[in-house]
Design a protein around this motif. Sequence first.
Motif, mmCIF file in Angstrom:
data_model
loop_
_atom_site.group_PDB
_atom_site.id
_atom_site.type_symbol
_atom_site.label_atom_id
_atom_site.label_comp_id
_atom_site.label_asym_id
_atom_site.label_seq_id
_atom_site.Cartn_x
_atom_site.Cartn_y
_atom_site.Cartn_z
ATOM 1 N N SER A 96 0.851 -1.197 0.000
ATOM 2 C CA SER A 96 0.000 0.000 0.000
ATOM 3 C C SER A 96 0.882 1.241 0.000
ATOM 4 O O SER A 96 2.016 1.223 0.483
ATOM 5 N N LEU A 97 0.353 2.309 -0.555
ATOM 6 C CA LEU A 97 1.071 3.574 -0.630
ATOM 7 C C LEU A 97 0.120 4.694 -0.238
ATOM 8 O O LEU A 97 -0.937 4.859 -0.847
ATOM 9 N N PHE A 98 0.507 5.461 0.788
ATOM 10 C CA PHE A 98 -0.291 6.590 1.263
ATOM 11 C C PHE A 98 0.491 7.887 1.027
ATOM 12 O O PHE A 98 1.730 7.902 1.132
ATOM 13 N N GLY A 122 -3.290 12.980 -0.142
ATOM 14 C CA GLY A 122 -3.501 12.563 -1.514
ATOM 15 C C GLY A 122 -4.165 11.196 -1.602
ATOM 16 O O GLY A 122 -4.567 10.612 -0.597
ATOM 17 N N ASP A 123 -4.259 10.685 -2.815
ATOM 18 C CA ASP A 123 -4.854 9.369 -3.026
ATOM 19 C C ASP A 123 -3.915 8.265 -2.552
ATOM 20 O O ASP A 123 -2.738 8.495 -2.273
ATOM 21 N N ALA A 124 -4.443 7.052 -2.456
ATOM 22 C CA ALA A 124 -3.667 5.902 -1.975
ATOM 23 C C ALA A 124 -3.791 4.742 -2.962
ATOM 24 O O ALA A 124 -4.745 4.655 -3.733
ATOM 25 N N VAL A 125 -2.800 3.845 -2.928
ATOM 26 C CA VAL A 125 -2.792 2.673 -3.798
ATOM 27 C C VAL A 125 -2.718 1.413 -2.943
ATOM 28 O O VAL A 125 -1.977 1.366 -1.948
ATOM 29 N N GLY A 147 -4.378 -4.028 -8.370
ATOM 30 C CA GLY A 147 -5.075 -3.371 -7.273
ATOM 31 C C GLY A 147 -5.769 -2.111 -7.734
ATOM 32 O O GLY A 147 -6.137 -1.982 -8.911
ATOM 33 N N ALA A 148 -5.918 -1.182 -6.813
ATOM 34 C CA ALA A 148 -6.689 0.017 -7.099
ATOM 35 C C ALA A 148 -6.054 1.237 -6.470
ATOM 36 O O ALA A 148 -5.348 1.143 -5.466
ATOM 37 N N PHE A 178 -7.731 1.545 -11.780
ATOM 38 C CA PHE A 178 -7.126 0.210 -11.732
ATOM 39 C C PHE A 178 -5.615 0.369 -11.905
ATOM 40 O O PHE A 178 -5.149 1.134 -12.759
ATOM 41 N N VAL A 179 -4.848 -0.367 -11.113
ATOM 42 C CA VAL A 179 -3.390 -0.318 -11.196
ATOM 43 C C VAL A 179 -2.856 -1.735 -11.380
ATOM 44 O O VAL A 179 -3.219 -2.648 -10.630
#
Length: 326
Positions: A96-98, A122-125, A147-148, A178-179
């Motif tokens: 995950s990335l925050f 910001g957005d997260a992955v 993932g997303a 979508f990622v």
Amino acid sequence: MLKRFFARFFILSVFFLGQSVFSQTCCSGGVPLSNNLGLPNDGKGILLIGLSYDYNNLNTLNAGSSKLDDDSRLRVTNSILMSVGYSFSDRISVESLFTWVNQVRTITQFGNETDTKTTGIGDAVFLVKYAFPDILGKRSIISLGAGAKAPLGRSDFTTPQGIQLTADLQPGSGAWDFVGLVSLSKGLNFRPSATLSANLTYRETGANKDYLNNTSIYEFGNEMQANLGYTDQFSLLNTIFNPGMVFKYRKAQVDSIDNSNLPNTGGEWLFIRPELSVNIAQNFVLVSRYELPLYSYVDGTQLTPTNRFTIGLLWKLQKKEIGVLN
């Protein structure tokens, strides 16, 4: 209804005029999500925590591939990034990335400077990854991830006059994406300390249906990013150093608003990125990289990256240590 039509027409006119006059890009600024994905799978029960600072300076104005003699526009993005990864086995892991982002756009005209700033989460992955070890021989691994990107950040900041800021200045995108991720690394037989790596990240963007105070639909262009790198390792003063060199190619399609292509967005870029990581303590790694553009071709006229710098710490915890912490 007529009043709403004219209000919407006015907002869109201001937006398109701003895009044409200021030539800001929605593609090269913003939160560096794809640039910071790809934590390794270090084995079952390993928790990886990364914290880094990313500085992105855009002070080069391009028309197509031509650099214009104009330094009146400046865009700076400062980001704080936190990565968390956990390996359930030697094959299955999650990542995950925050993000937290501060953006400043400065326009200089007739000796006067105008700053526009936004700051926020910001957005997260979120990714699930599966690894195939030794599929290309010993010391090789291929990983697939999917993932997303979740729209955690705000996308409705406004100017002091109450006009909503353009999408490229918002901390969040207001849309789910979508990622997908494919990565490969292979240790080199002729030099056991060296590794050749490559990865490909693809982002299929969703639409922000609440754009411009719920009057429009905005969608960033789909993005593809590929990296090819070489890293080595040496010891100095009882410290392990890992220098590397990476070539990065990035392509972004044009953005759209209400299903119409948006001028001055989209393009392709080629970068060179020297990297250096240092094992400063047991399970602590200092990571740094400096990115410079080698080539860029943008649609229309846009600000493109001038330089980028990232520095951070990566902390590795094993299952026993996690238990002690708990």
